[in-house]
Design a protein around this motif. Sequence first.
Motif, mmCIF file in Angstrom:
data_model
loop_
_atom_site.group_PDB
_atom_site.id
_atom_site.type_symbol
_atom_site.label_atom_id
_atom_site.label_comp_id
_atom_site.label_asym_id
_atom_site.label_seq_id
_atom_site.Cartn_x
_atom_site.Cartn_y
_atom_site.Cartn_z
ATOM 1 N N GLY A 114 0.809 -1.207 0.000
ATOM 2 C CA GLY A 114 0.000 0.000 0.000
ATOM 3 C C GLY A 114 0.843 1.259 0.000
ATOM 4 N N LEU A 115 1.924 1.239 0.760
ATOM 5 C CA LEU A 115 2.810 2.407 0.841
ATOM 6 C C LEU A 115 3.506 2.707 -0.478
ATOM 7 N N ILE A 116 3.970 1.665 -1.164
ATOM 8 C CA ILE A 116 4.727 1.932 -2.399
ATOM 9 C C ILE A 116 3.808 2.203 -3.587
ATOM 10 N N SER A 117 2.569 1.690 -3.541
ATOM 11 C CA SER A 117 1.656 1.879 -4.675
ATOM 12 C C SER A 117 0.637 2.987 -4.431
ATOM 13 N N LYS A 118 0.646 3.538 -3.196
ATOM 14 C CA LYS A 118 -0.309 4.578 -2.811
ATOM 15 C C LYS A 118 -1.742 4.084 -2.997
ATOM 16 N N ARG A 119 -1.988 2.896 -2.452
ATOM 17 C CA ARG A 119 -3.321 2.311 -2.499
ATOM 18 C C ARG A 119 -3.759 1.955 -1.078
ATOM 19 N N VAL A 120 -5.040 2.104 -0.815
ATOM 20 C CA VAL A 120 -5.569 1.765 0.510
ATOM 21 C C VAL A 120 -7.007 1.292 0.337
ATOM 22 N N PHE A 121 -7.423 0.387 1.200
ATOM 23 C CA PHE A 121 -8.782 -0.138 1.151
ATOM 24 C C PHE A 121 -9.741 0.855 1.790
ATOM 25 N N ASP A 122 -10.857 1.132 1.120
ATOM 26 C CA ASP A 122 -11.847 2.075 1.621
ATOM 27 C C ASP A 122 -13.052 1.305 2.151
ATOM 28 N N ALA A 123 -13.108 1.147 3.479
ATOM 29 C CA ALA A 123 -14.176 0.366 4.101
ATOM 30 C C ALA A 123 -15.553 1.001 3.902
ATOM 31 N N GLU A 124 -15.600 2.292 3.616
ATOM 32 C CA GLU A 124 -16.885 2.968 3.450
ATOM 33 C C GLU A 124 -17.598 2.539 2.168
ATOM 34 N N LYS A 125 -16.878 1.856 1.272
ATOM 35 C CA LYS A 125 -17.470 1.426 0.008
ATOM 36 C C LYS A 125 -17.799 -0.064 -0.011
ATOM 37 N N LEU A 126 -17.866 -0.660 1.182
ATOM 38 C CA LEU A 126 -18.096 -2.097 1.277
ATOM 39 C C LEU A 126 -19.434 -2.534 0.678
ATOM 40 N N ASP A 127 -20.412 -1.624 0.638
ATOM 41 C CA ASP A 127 -21.733 -1.997 0.143
ATOM 42 C C ASP A 127 -21.789 -2.100 -1.375
ATOM 43 N N LYS A 128 -20.718 -1.689 -2.062
ATOM 44 C CA LYS A 128 -20.701 -1.764 -3.518
ATOM 45 C C LYS A 128 -20.360 -3.184 -3.972
ATOM 46 N N PRO A 129 -21.146 -3.757 -4.885
ATOM 47 C CA PRO A 129 -20.906 -5.130 -5.345
ATOM 48 C C PRO A 129 -19.499 -5.317 -5.916
ATOM 49 N N GLY A 130 -18.840 -6.357 -5.459
ATOM 50 C CA GLY A 130 -17.522 -6.679 -6.004
ATOM 51 C C GLY A 130 -16.398 -5.801 -5.512
ATOM 52 N N TYR A 131 -16.701 -4.849 -4.600
ATOM 53 C CA TYR A 131 -15.659 -3.897 -4.193
ATOM 54 C C TYR A 131 -14.524 -4.570 -3.454
ATOM 55 N N ILE A 132 -14.826 -5.503 -2.577
ATOM 56 C CA ILE A 132 -13.798 -6.091 -1.730
ATOM 57 C C ILE A 132 -12.702 -6.750 -2.552
ATOM 58 N N LEU A 133 -13.072 -7.715 -3.382
ATOM 59 C CA LEU A 133 -12.065 -8.453 -4.145
ATOM 60 C C LEU A 133 -11.305 -7.554 -5.108
ATOM 61 N N ASP A 134 -12.009 -6.609 -5.720
ATOM 62 C CA ASP A 134 -11.372 -5.744 -6.706
ATOM 63 C C ASP A 134 -10.444 -4.719 -6.082
ATOM 64 N N ASN A 135 -10.619 -4.442 -4.791
ATOM 65 C CA ASN A 135 -9.864 -3.352 -4.188
ATOM 66 C C ASN A 135 -8.976 -3.745 -3.017
ATOM 67 N N LEU A 136 -8.922 -5.016 -2.671
ATOM 68 C CA LEU A 136 -7.953 -5.446 -1.687
ATOM 69 C C LEU A 136 -6.564 -5.228 -2.271
ATOM 70 N N VAL A 137 -5.705 -4.581 -1.514
ATOM 71 C CA VAL A 137 -4.384 -4.219 -2.030
ATOM 72 C C VAL A 137 -3.618 -5.441 -2.509
ATOM 73 N N HIS A 138 -3.625 -6.511 -1.706
ATOM 74 C CA HIS A 138 -2.829 -7.676 -2.110
ATOM 75 C C HIS A 138 -3.423 -8.386 -3.324
ATOM 76 N N CYS A 139 -4.755 -8.357 -3.486
ATOM 77 C CA CYS A 139 -5.374 -8.957 -4.679
ATOM 78 C C CYS A 139 -4.993 -8.159 -5.923
ATOM 79 N N TRP A 140 -5.041 -6.837 -5.799
ATOM 80 C CA TRP A 140 -4.639 -5.982 -6.917
ATOM 81 C C TRP A 140 -3.178 -6.234 -7.272
ATOM 82 N N ALA A 141 -2.328 -6.325 -6.251
ATOM 83 C CA ALA A 141 -0.898 -6.516 -6.487
ATOM 84 C C ALA A 141 -0.622 -7.833 -7.188
ATOM 85 N N LYS A 142 -1.317 -8.898 -6.780
ATOM 86 C CA LYS A 142 -1.084 -10.205 -7.407
ATOM 87 C C LYS A 142 -1.478 -10.189 -8.887
ATOM 88 N N LYS A 143 -2.529 -9.442 -9.215
ATOM 89 C CA LYS A 143 -2.958 -9.339 -10.614
ATOM 90 C C LYS A 143 -1.959 -8.552 -11.459
#
Length: 334
Positions: A221-250
């Motif tokens: 998160g520090l090197i990519s300037k990415r952080v998980f936004d818990a306030e958007k949890l109600d949006k469909p698919g947000y968790i998997l698409d925005n978890l920092v480590h999931c994004w990094a692996k992709k």
Amino acid sequence: MESSNLVVFTTEDLKSLTESFHEKNLIGNTQFGKLYRGWIKAEGRDVTVKIWDEKSNSITLISDEYLVVKGEVQFLTHPAMNGHPNLVKVIGVCCDKEVRGVVYDLNPRDTLHNLILKDELNWIQRVDIILQLACLLKYLHTQDNPYMVLNICGAHIMLDWDCNPKLCDFGLISGGTIGKINTIKKQIPMPIDYADPFCATKDGYRETGCDVFSFGVVLLGLISKRVFDAEKLDKPGYILDNLVHCWAKKEYRPNCSLVHKSLIEDWGYNPEDGATITEIGIRCTEFFPRNRPTMKGVVEHLQSLLVLQRLGDTRPNKREKKFHADYENGHVKL
């Protein structure tokens, strides 16, 4: 409590320090409550006030909030931890029926969670934060009876005005003087995004590898300037698409860098360092704990970064070295 030197605060005291927990003094939310800026007027002293929120989803699983406060104080006032440069220093507690809280001797810049996305932290500062956190976890994990923090996340790390990280939440800590993790703590999930996914497949699994995983997410998160936004949890698919480590692996490819383009332009940045630190983050977030490095190994790899070698800063900072020397010589006191 564990130390007779602690100040006993009342609910009214904490309200006075924080202007009745005014929103303008709110630093951020933690897994178990909230962090506030405080001011001890009589001493002209800036402090941080942390309170446990009985409405928190995590705290509702704990039958006695006092035990949570006691465990944190027991950990922070132990001679092997008291005074560590990357742990908050507790100066007082409040265990009233209305409020459970602690007061830290810290005038914070902000939480790491709030600063990750901002340009206030340059490349060298981010690398230094990562190294200091790695050294802290190495220290905790290499005790005779290793500590496991188990809820490391950006919201639980505050920075002082010199950008030194201070770990400030220990609601799930076990090991050391705390003892083995109990059944209740095993039921409390680690913070979203920083949680070790292997735990979900192995009920009750809690090892130092969980901290390695969480550290890896902080690093990425520090090197990519990415952080998980818990306030958007109600949006469909947000968790998997925005978890920092999931994004990094992709996004990750061998020998590539996931460093944000704005940081690549910073003084001190080197493409080789970018690839090295990216790989460290990816390895720390491997699914199987056996494939993750130890924190000792992480520190050794971080110390090989060219930017640290050029600055002559390939070892833990001077304050940490002094703390270790004082403790080993019996000079660290409560």
